[in-house]
Motif scaffolding. Structure first.
Motif, PDB file in Angstrom:
ATOM      1  N   ALA A 109      14.313 -19.714 -29.740  1.00  0.00           N
ATOM      2  CA  ALA A 109      13.650 -19.581 -28.436  1.00  0.00           C
ATOM      3  C   ALA A 109      12.385 -20.453 -28.358  1.00  0.00           C
ATOM      4  O   ALA A 109      12.012 -21.121 -29.333  1.00  0.00           O
ATOM      5  CB  ALA A 109      13.332 -18.121 -28.132  1.00  0.00           C
ATOM      6  N   GLY A 136      12.797 -22.419 -31.725  1.00  0.00           N
ATOM      7  CA  GLY A 136      14.102 -23.057 -31.944  1.00  0.00           C
ATOM      8  C   GLY A 136      14.194 -24.469 -31.422  1.00  0.00           C
ATOM      9  O   GLY A 136      15.292 -24.984 -31.217  1.00  0.00           O
ATOM     10  N   TYR A 137      13.053 -25.087 -31.207  1.00  0.00           N
ATOM     11  CA  TYR A 137      13.079 -26.461 -30.699  1.00  0.00           C
ATOM     12  C   TYR A 137      12.565 -27.420 -31.772  1.00  0.00           C
ATOM     13  O   TYR A 137      11.370 -27.585 -31.948  1.00  0.00           O
ATOM     14  CB  TYR A 137      12.289 -26.563 -29.393  1.00  0.00           C
ATOM     15  N   ALA A 161      18.218 -17.399 -32.719  1.00  0.00           N
ATOM     16  CA  ALA A 161      18.418 -17.339 -31.262  1.00  0.00           C
ATOM     17  C   ALA A 161      18.313 -18.740 -30.674  1.00  0.00           C
ATOM     18  O   ALA A 161      17.282 -19.114 -30.109  1.00  0.00           O
ATOM     19  CB  ALA A 161      17.373 -16.414 -30.628  1.00  0.00           C
ATOM     20  N   MET A 162      19.360 -19.530 -30.868  1.00  0.00           N
ATOM     21  CA  MET A 162      19.324 -20.896 -30.336  1.00  0.00           C
ATOM     22  C   MET A 162      20.525 -21.180 -29.445  1.00  0.00           C
ATOM     23  O   MET A 162      20.818 -22.331 -29.149  1.00  0.00           O
ATOM     24  CB  MET A 162      19.260 -21.904 -31.493  1.00  0.00           C
ATOM     25  N   GLY A 163      21.220 -20.150 -29.007  1.00  0.00           N
ATOM     26  CA  GLY A 163      22.410 -20.332 -28.174  1.00  0.00           C
ATOM     27  C   GLY A 163      23.614 -20.713 -29.023  1.00  0.00           C
ATOM     28  O   GLY A 163      23.476 -21.238 -30.134  1.00  0.00           O
ATOM     29  N   ARG A 166      24.980 -23.717 -31.331  1.00  0.00           N
ATOM     30  CA  ARG A 166      23.926 -24.279 -32.172  1.00  0.00           C
ATOM     31  C   ARG A 166      23.511 -23.307 -33.275  1.00  0.00           C
ATOM     32  O   ARG A 166      23.347 -23.672 -34.431  1.00  0.00           O
ATOM     33  CB  ARG A 166      22.723 -24.648 -31.299  1.00  0.00           C
ATOM     34  N   GLY A 187      21.711 -15.400 -29.562  1.00  0.00           N
ATOM     35  CA  GLY A 187      21.656 -16.001 -28.221  1.00  0.00           C
ATOM     36  C   GLY A 187      20.307 -15.868 -27.550  1.00  0.00           C
ATOM     37  O   GLY A 187      19.271 -16.246 -28.105  1.00  0.00           O
ATOM     38  N   GLY A 188      20.312 -15.287 -26.362  1.00  0.00           N
ATOM     39  CA  GLY A 188      19.069 -15.185 -25.592  1.00  0.00           C
ATOM     40  C   GLY A 188      18.278 -13.910 -25.865  1.00  0.00           C
ATOM     41  O   GLY A 188      17.397 -13.550 -25.069  1.00  0.00           O
ATOM     42  N   ASP A 191      14.433 -13.863 -25.772  1.00  0.00           N
ATOM     43  CA  ASP A 191      13.891 -13.934 -24.403  1.00  0.00           C
ATOM     44  C   ASP A 191      13.882 -12.548 -23.769  1.00  0.00           C
ATOM     45  O   ASP A 191      12.977 -12.210 -23.009  1.00  0.00           O
ATOM     46  CB  ASP A 191      14.743 -14.873 -23.529  1.00  0.00           C
ATOM     47  N   ARG A 214      23.641 -11.278 -15.000  1.00  0.00           N
ATOM     48  CA  ARG A 214      23.124 -12.521 -15.594  1.00  0.00           C
ATOM     49  C   ARG A 214      23.413 -13.725 -14.702  1.00  0.00           C
ATOM     50  O   ARG A 214      22.593 -14.630 -14.580  1.00  0.00           O
ATOM     51  CB  ARG A 214      23.722 -12.728 -16.992  1.00  0.00           C
ATOM     52  N   ARG A 221      24.896 -20.017 -15.167  1.00  0.00           N
ATOM     53  CA  ARG A 221      25.825 -19.381 -16.098  1.00  0.00           C
ATOM     54  C   ARG A 221      27.245 -19.256 -15.531  1.00  0.00           C
ATOM     55  O   ARG A 221      28.174 -18.963 -16.263  1.00  0.00           O
ATOM     56  CB  ARG A 221      25.340 -17.979 -16.466  1.00  0.00           C
ATOM     57  N   ARG A 224      29.942 -21.016 -17.312  1.00  0.00           N
ATOM     58  CA  ARG A 224      30.314 -20.450 -18.603  1.00  0.00           C
ATOM     59  C   ARG A 224      31.279 -19.264 -18.466  1.00  0.00           C
ATOM     60  O   ARG A 224      32.052 -18.978 -19.355  1.00  0.00           O
ATOM     61  CB  ARG A 224      29.061 -19.919 -19.311  1.00  0.00           C
TER      62      ARG A 224
HETATM   63  N1  UDP Z   1      17.237 -22.377 -27.596  1.00  0.00           N
HETATM   64  C1  UDP Z   1      16.590 -22.829 -28.731  1.00  0.00           C
HETATM   65  N2  UDP Z   1      16.737 -24.124 -29.077  1.00  0.00           N
HETATM   66  C2  UDP Z   1      17.528 -25.000 -28.396  1.00  0.00           C
HETATM   67  C3  UDP Z   1      18.215 -24.512 -27.250  1.00  0.00           C
HETATM   68  C4  UDP Z   1      18.057 -23.182 -26.885  1.00  0.00           C
HETATM   69  O1  UDP Z   1      15.888 -22.078 -29.387  1.00  0.00           O
HETATM   70  O2  UDP Z   1      17.621 -26.153 -28.765  1.00  0.00           O
HETATM   71  C5  UDP Z   1      17.048 -20.976 -27.213  1.00  0.00           C
HETATM   72  C6  UDP Z   1      16.663 -20.732 -25.781  1.00  0.00           C
HETATM   73  O3  UDP Z   1      15.250 -20.862 -25.637  1.00  0.00           O
HETATM   74  C7  UDP Z   1      17.149 -19.314 -25.560  1.00  0.00           C
HETATM   75  C8  UDP Z   1      18.373 -19.241 -26.487  1.00  0.00           C
HETATM   76  O4  UDP Z   1      18.294 -20.339 -27.347  1.00  0.00           O
HETATM   77  O5  UDP Z   1      16.180 -18.402 -25.992  1.00  0.00           O
HETATM   78  C9  UDP Z   1      19.715 -19.375 -25.809  1.00  0.00           C
HETATM   79  O6  UDP Z   1      19.906 -18.418 -24.931  1.00  0.00           O
HETATM   80  P1  UDP Z   1      21.199 -18.288 -24.039  1.00  0.00           P
HETATM   81  O7  UDP Z   1      20.842 -17.298 -23.037  1.00  0.00           O
HETATM   82  O8  UDP Z   1      21.725 -19.619 -23.622  1.00  0.00           O
HETATM   83  O9  UDP Z   1      22.219 -17.727 -25.102  1.00  0.00           O
HETATM   84  P2  UDP Z   1      23.445 -16.789 -24.883  1.00  0.00           P
HETATM   85  O10 UDP Z   1      22.914 -15.392 -25.017  1.00  0.00           O
HETATM   86  O11 UDP Z   1      24.034 -17.094 -23.548  1.00  0.00           O
HETATM   87  O12 UDP Z   1      24.317 -17.236 -26.035  1.00  0.00           O
END
Ligand code: UDP
Length: 240
Positions: A109, A136-137, A161-163, A166, A187-188, A191, A214, A221, A224
């Motif tokens: 995140a 996560g960046y 938590a990077m989706g 990834r 995932g998210g 957040d 969502r 979304r 997806r």
């Molecule tokens: N994120 C990250 N690095 C990246 C891309 C995304 O840390 O390079 C984080 C983003 O900030 C978010 C999470 O990954 O907190 C992805 O959430 P998303 O809601 O897309 O995931 P889902 O629950 O749908 O898999």
């Protein structure tokens, strides 16, 4: 590990018992990669051999995350006990770690979201040991540094938590060299815990409409979501 705690959906072995049972069951593994098995994740892994092999490996534990999997399980006449949302299992694991004095590391995140997620976790679980956290960046050339940082802090459990995919790629790549027992892509969830994003109201979650909430909140979304019918059609075709 072949036992009757799982059902088979396409090529996947999905855990079928309750969330409380799941928390106990993961104790059986030496090292475990917990995967939130929603149709999107499972459908995309079908097109990616590396992910698919890993999802089917003996260290992987797939939870039935989402109404799509619940429908598929019913259709196959192997119903599951309940849906297990990744974020709910994450909370249960943190709670258990807190009780047992085990540490967690949070990777993913944005910094802002992560910082409030950490603060909220400490508020809710005051005795939890947070071995470390990092946003996560980062570029691929920084990845080794990130891994070294995690290694040094030696957490029992690593939440990423990077989706998808990834976070799964990161876990698969580094699971061997890291000494953690639990690896989970969430995932998210940071957040949501950090209150950057709100979770659907309880009644919507209960009747299986969390996906709708969502999409209304984050319309991008919608694309997806197409994996839910695609996944279900595949399950149907495979079972004819
Ligand atoms: N994120 C990250 N690095 C990246 C891309 C995304 O840390 O390079 C984080 C983003 O900030 C978010 C999470 O990954 O907190 C992805 O959430 P998303 O809601 O897309 O995931 P889902 O629950 O749908 O898999």
């Amino acid at each position: 590990m072949k036992d009757n705690n799982f059902i088979k959906v396409l090529d996947y072995k999905i855990y079928k018992n309750s969330i409380s049972d799941a928390v106990k069951y993961i104790e059986n593994y030496n090292k475990v990669h917990i995967i939130s098995g929603n149709p999107e994740v499972l459908y995309s892994a079908l097109e990616n051999d590396k992910l698919l092999n890993n999802f089917n490996s003996e260290n992987s534990f797939i939870i039935p995350d989402g109404v799509g999997i619940q429908i598929a399980a019913k259709f196959l006449k192997t119903p599951i006990k309940e849906k297990i949302a990744g974020i709910d299992l994450m909370h249960r694991i943190i709670e258990k770690c807190e009780k047992e004095g085990k540490s967690i590391y949070l990777l993913g995140a944005s910094s802002e979201s992560l910082n409030s997620c950490v603060a909220n976790i400490i508020m809710k679980y005051p005795n939890i040991i947070i071995a470390g956290y990092r946003n996560g960046y980062f570029d691929s050339n920084e990845e080794e540094k990130v891994v070294e940082e995690i290694k040094k802090s030696n957490p029992y459990c690593l939440f990423v938590a990077m989706g998808c995919p990834r976070q799964e790629r990161f876990i698969i790549k580094h699971m061997k060299e890291l000494n953690c027992k639990i690896f989970m892509g969430v995932g998210g969830s940071f957040d949501v815990i950090g209150e950057k994003v709100k979770r659907a109201p309880k009644w919507m979650i209960k009747i299986g409409l969390e996906w709708l909430y969502r999409v209304v909140k984050e319309p991008w979304r919608i694309k997806r979501l197409s994996s839910i019918p695609k996944f279900l059609i595949l399950v149907y075709k495979n079972n004819r």
